[in-house]
Design a protein around this motif. Structure first.
Motif, PDB file in Angstrom:
ATOM      1  N   THR A 161      58.581  15.437  17.120  1.00 32.40           N
ATOM      2  CA  THR A 161      57.195  15.905  17.167  1.00 32.40           C
ATOM      3  C   THR A 161      56.980  16.854  18.335  1.00 32.40           C
ATOM      4  O   THR A 161      56.312  17.889  18.202  1.00 32.40           O
ATOM      5  CB  THR A 161      56.234  14.706  17.281  1.00 32.40           C
ATOM      6  N   LEU A 162      57.546  16.512  19.482  1.00 28.75           N
ATOM      7  CA  LEU A 162      57.399  17.358  20.666  1.00 28.75           C
ATOM      8  C   LEU A 162      57.981  18.739  20.434  1.00 28.75           C
ATOM      9  O   LEU A 162      57.348  19.763  20.745  1.00 28.75           O
ATOM     10  CB  LEU A 162      58.079  16.688  21.866  1.00 28.75           C
ATOM     11  N   VAL A 163      59.197  18.795  19.882  1.00 28.30           N
ATOM     12  CA  VAL A 163      59.835  20.090  19.646  1.00 28.30           C
ATOM     13  C   VAL A 163      59.075  20.893  18.596  1.00 28.30           C
ATOM     14  O   VAL A 163      58.862  22.106  18.756  1.00 28.30           O
ATOM     15  CB  VAL A 163      61.304  19.884  19.224  1.00 28.30           C
ATOM     16  N   LEU A 164      58.650  20.247  17.526  1.00 30.88           N
ATOM     17  CA  LEU A 164      57.893  20.952  16.487  1.00 30.88           C
ATOM     18  C   LEU A 164      56.574  21.483  17.029  1.00 30.88           C
ATOM     19  O   LEU A 164      56.139  22.584  16.661  1.00 30.88           O
ATOM     20  CB  LEU A 164      57.639  20.016  15.301  1.00 30.88           C
ATOM     21  N   ALA A 165      55.923  20.719  17.904  1.00 35.55           N
ATOM     22  CA  ALA A 165      54.662  21.165  18.482  1.00 35.55           C
ATOM     23  C   ALA A 165      54.871  22.350  19.417  1.00 35.55           C
ATOM     24  O   ALA A 165      54.092  23.320  19.406  1.00 35.55           O
ATOM     25  CB  ALA A 165      53.992  20.008  19.222  1.00 35.55           C
ATOM     26  N   CYS A 166      55.925  22.291  20.219  1.00 35.13           N
ATOM     27  CA  CYS A 166      56.186  23.380  21.170  1.00 35.13           C
ATOM     28  C   CYS A 166      56.655  24.652  20.484  1.00 35.13           C
ATOM     29  O   CYS A 166      56.424  25.758  20.991  1.00 35.13           O
ATOM     30  CB  CYS A 166      57.217  22.933  22.203  1.00 35.13           C
ATOM     31  N   THR A 195      67.568  20.724  23.931  1.00 37.57           N
ATOM     32  CA  THR A 195      66.110  20.672  23.756  1.00 37.57           C
ATOM     33  C   THR A 195      65.403  21.603  24.717  1.00 37.57           C
ATOM     34  O   THR A 195      64.563  22.420  24.315  1.00 37.57           O
ATOM     35  CB  THR A 195      65.604  19.228  23.957  1.00 37.57           C
ATOM     36  N   LEU A 196      65.726  21.504  25.999  1.00 35.03           N
ATOM     37  CA  LEU A 196      65.009  22.289  27.006  1.00 35.03           C
ATOM     38  C   LEU A 196      65.230  23.787  26.835  1.00 35.03           C
ATOM     39  O   LEU A 196      64.282  24.573  26.893  1.00 35.03           O
ATOM     40  CB  LEU A 196      65.450  21.850  28.409  1.00 35.03           C
ATOM     41  N   ASN A 199      66.282  25.481  24.112  1.00 40.05           N
ATOM     42  CA  ASN A 199      65.745  26.012  22.865  1.00 40.05           C
ATOM     43  C   ASN A 199      64.220  25.957  22.802  1.00 40.05           C
ATOM     44  O   ASN A 199      63.607  26.708  22.045  1.00 40.05           O
ATOM     45  CB  ASN A 199      66.354  25.260  21.677  1.00 40.05           C
ATOM     46  N   LEU A 200      63.601  25.090  23.599  1.00 41.56           N
ATOM     47  CA  LEU A 200      62.136  25.080  23.661  1.00 41.56           C
ATOM     48  C   LEU A 200      61.599  26.371  24.273  1.00 41.56           C
ATOM     49  O   LEU A 200      60.457  26.760  24.010  1.00 41.56           O
ATOM     50  CB  LEU A 200      61.649  23.879  24.477  1.00 41.56           C
ATOM     51  N   THR A 201      62.405  27.020  25.092  1.00 41.37           N
ATOM     52  CA  THR A 201      61.971  28.280  25.700  1.00 41.37           C
ATOM     53  C   THR A 201      62.031  29.446  24.716  1.00 41.37           C
ATOM     54  O   THR A 201      61.601  30.552  25.035  1.00 41.37           O
ATOM     55  CB  THR A 201      62.848  28.616  26.914  1.00 41.37           C
ATOM     56  N   GLY A 202      62.582  29.212  23.529  1.00 41.88           N
ATOM     57  CA  GLY A 202      62.714  30.277  22.540  1.00 41.88           C
ATOM     58  C   GLY A 202      64.058  30.962  22.576  1.00 41.88           C
ATOM     59  O   GLY A 202      64.335  31.816  21.723  1.00 41.88           O
ATOM     60  N   HIS A 203      64.910  30.576  23.520  1.00 43.15           N
ATOM     61  CA  HIS A 203      66.261  31.140  23.592  1.00 43.15           C
ATOM     62  C   HIS A 203      67.212  30.267  22.773  1.00 43.15           C
ATOM     63  O   HIS A 203      67.241  29.052  22.942  1.00 43.15           O
ATOM     64  CB  HIS A 203      66.743  31.208  25.035  1.00 43.15           C
ATOM     65  N   VAL A 204      67.971  30.892  21.901  1.00 44.45           N
ATOM     66  CA  VAL A 204      68.911  30.150  21.066  1.00 44.45           C
ATOM     67  C   VAL A 204      70.114  29.757  21.905  1.00 44.45           C
ATOM     68  O   VAL A 204      70.752  30.604  22.533  1.00 44.45           O
ATOM     69  CB  VAL A 204      69.368  30.988  19.855  1.00 44.45           C
ATOM     70  N   LEU A 239      64.588  26.761  16.833  1.00 47.91           N
ATOM     71  CA  LEU A 239      64.014  25.474  16.451  1.00 47.91           C
ATOM     72  C   LEU A 239      65.062  24.506  15.916  1.00 47.91           C
ATOM     73  O   LEU A 239      65.037  23.311  16.234  1.00 47.91           O
ATOM     74  CB  LEU A 239      62.905  25.690  15.412  1.00 47.91           C
ATOM     75  N   SER A 240      65.984  24.989  15.099  1.00 43.76           N
ATOM     76  CA  SER A 240      66.973  24.100  14.492  1.00 43.76           C
ATOM     77  C   SER A 240      67.813  23.383  15.545  1.00 43.76           C
ATOM     78  O   SER A 240      67.965  22.156  15.521  1.00 43.76           O
ATOM     79  CB  SER A 240      67.885  24.888  13.544  1.00 43.76           C
ATOM     80  N   GLN A 241      68.355  24.135  16.493  1.00 41.72           N
ATOM     81  CA  GLN A 241      69.180  23.516  17.523  1.00 41.72           C
ATOM     82  C   GLN A 241      68.337  22.677  18.475  1.00 41.72           C
ATOM     83  O   GLN A 241      68.803  21.683  19.037  1.00 41.72           O
ATOM     84  CB  GLN A 241      69.965  24.586  18.282  1.00 41.72           C
ATOM     85  N   GLY A 242      67.073  23.064  18.649  1.00 43.02           N
ATOM     86  CA  GLY A 242      66.176  22.238  19.445  1.00 43.02           C
ATOM     87  C   GLY A 242      65.940  20.884  18.805  1.00 43.02           C
ATOM     88  O   GLY A 242      65.861  19.861  19.487  1.00 43.02           O
ATOM     89  N   LEU A 243      65.829  20.854  17.475  1.00 42.34           N
ATOM     90  CA  LEU A 243      65.635  19.587  16.771  1.00 42.34           C
ATOM     91  C   LEU A 243      66.884  18.710  16.829  1.00 42.34           C
ATOM     92  O   LEU A 243      66.785  17.479  16.919  1.00 42.34           O
ATOM     93  CB  LEU A 243      65.244  19.851  15.316  1.00 42.34           C
ATOM     94  N   VAL A 244      68.060  19.340  16.770  1.00 40.98           N
ATOM     95  CA  VAL A 244      69.305  18.576  16.926  1.00 40.98           C
ATOM     96  C   VAL A 244      69.337  17.913  18.298  1.00 40.98           C
ATOM     97  O   VAL A 244      69.673  16.725  18.442  1.00 40.98           O
ATOM     98  CB  VAL A 244      70.531  19.485  16.728  1.00 40.98           C
ATOM     99  N   GLY A 245      68.961  18.666  19.329  1.00 39.67           N
ATOM    100  CA  GLY A 245      68.907  18.096  20.675  1.00 39.67           C
ATOM    101  C   GLY A 245      67.861  17.005  20.789  1.00 39.67           C
ATOM    102  O   GLY A 245      68.085  15.976  21.440  1.00 39.67           O
ATOM    103  N   ALA A 246      66.710  17.196  20.141  1.00 40.52           N
ATOM    104  CA  ALA A 246      65.648  16.190  20.187  1.00 40.52           C
ATOM    105  C   ALA A 246      66.090  14.892  19.534  1.00 40.52           C
ATOM    106  O   ALA A 246      65.778  13.796  20.024  1.00 40.52           O
ATOM    107  CB  ALA A 246      64.395  16.732  19.492  1.00 40.52           C
TER     108      ALA A 246
END
Length: 300
Positions: A252-257, A48-49, A51-56, A66-73
């Motif tokens: 929601t947090l990941v989608l918003a960020c 999550t952290l 991928n939230l920065t935009g780094h895959v 975003l996809s891997q960020g959502l998996v982490g979320a």
């Protein structure tokens, strides 16, 4: 002097009285849930952290973080609920969360093995993603095998007839839960079985492996919601009621960020907002109804 044996026996509260039958929860299932909770906090937090920065970052390359960020979320959102499974005394009090957990573990391992050639361990790259993909494959494999073995043992445990439901779902909630669960189940099944087609309905850039990993989580959410509907008892779905709003809030947090990665003008984006909002509402309203039911029980 009066004999204490003549005194009336105290009436147990509904949460205890409702555990006089059914199948006892095995220690192995409780330990599995706790182990997955710890791993989910660690791995989900990293996914999550970063991928939230935009780094895959993940076990495989992705066209968007975003996809891997959502998996982490999703991992982070379910971890608190998994920590509560050991409090359940009976299987029926935990199964609405443990069944989806098994779907996630077996599904993610199966998808990873199916696309093993796309993992960093096969494609190569810098040392961190390669080691992460190796750990991902080994960990999901061990946990998937453990989940299947422990669930088999759980179902072989002798059981007595289930007690009566102590807090049935209100009638007005059932149509909404049916629609919400079917939506998550349907999109999850589609992404898993036909990722090339259904990934086109995901409102951001996804790869085939991304689509199937998201499909596993969507399928698990559908199983959980529909399982709670079938259980029809708020007391028996306490862990699941904690997982729904936790997962909804994390997504929601990941989608918003990462909002700039989403095509918000599309129909699938609107549907996603409704489905995530449904998780939040279902979990929050369930907790409120459960608290009211407990208050009524104490009052009587």
């Amino acid at each position: 002097m009066s004999n204490t044996s003549d005194l009336p026996e105290p009436t147990p509260p509904a949460s205890v009285a409702g555990t006089s039958g059914g199948r006892p929860l095995t220690a192995g299932v409780a330990m599995l849930a706790t182990a997955v909770a710890v791993i989910s906090l660690l791995v989900g937090g990293v996914l999550t952290l970063v991928n939230l920065t935009g780094h895959v970052f993940g076990a495989w390359p992705s066209p968007d973080s975003l996809s891997q960020g959502l998996v982490g979320a999703a991992m982070l959102g379910t971890a608190p609920a998994l920590f509560t499974v050991h409090r359940a005394r009976l299987w029926q009090e935990a199964r609405t969360l443990v069944y989806p957990l098994a779907v996630v573990l077996v599904g993610l391992f199966g998808v990873s093995v199916l696309h093993a050639g796309d993992l960093y361990i096969a494609e190569g790259g810098s040392i961190v993603p390669v080691l992460f993909s190796l750990g991902w494959l080994l960990t999901t494999g061990v946990l998937a095998v453990a989940a299947l073995a422990l669930l088999t043992w759980q179902h072989l445990t002798p059981a007595t007839p289930l007690p009566a439901r102590t807090a049935p779902l209100p009638g007005w909630s059932k149509p909404g839960l049916a629609v919400l669960g079917s939506s998550w189940l349907g999109i999850g099944a589609g992404l898993l079985t036909r990722p090339g087609f259904w990934s086109g309905f995901v409102p951001w850039s996804t790869g085939r492996l991304d689509a199937q990993a998201l499909g596993v989580w969507a399928l698990a959410l559908g199983v959980g919601v529909l399982g709670a509907l079938a259980e029809d008892d708020l007391d028996r779905t306490r862990p699941a009621l904690l997982a729904l709003p936790g997962t909804g809030a994390a997504l929601t947090l990941v989608l918003a960020c990462r909002a700039t990665s989403v095509d918000w003008s599309s129909g699938p984006a609107a549907a996603l907002v409704c489905m995530v909002g449904g998780l939040l509402f279902a979990g929050a309203s369930g907790r409120v109804l459960l608290a009211r039911s407990a208050a009524v029980t104490r009052g009587t």
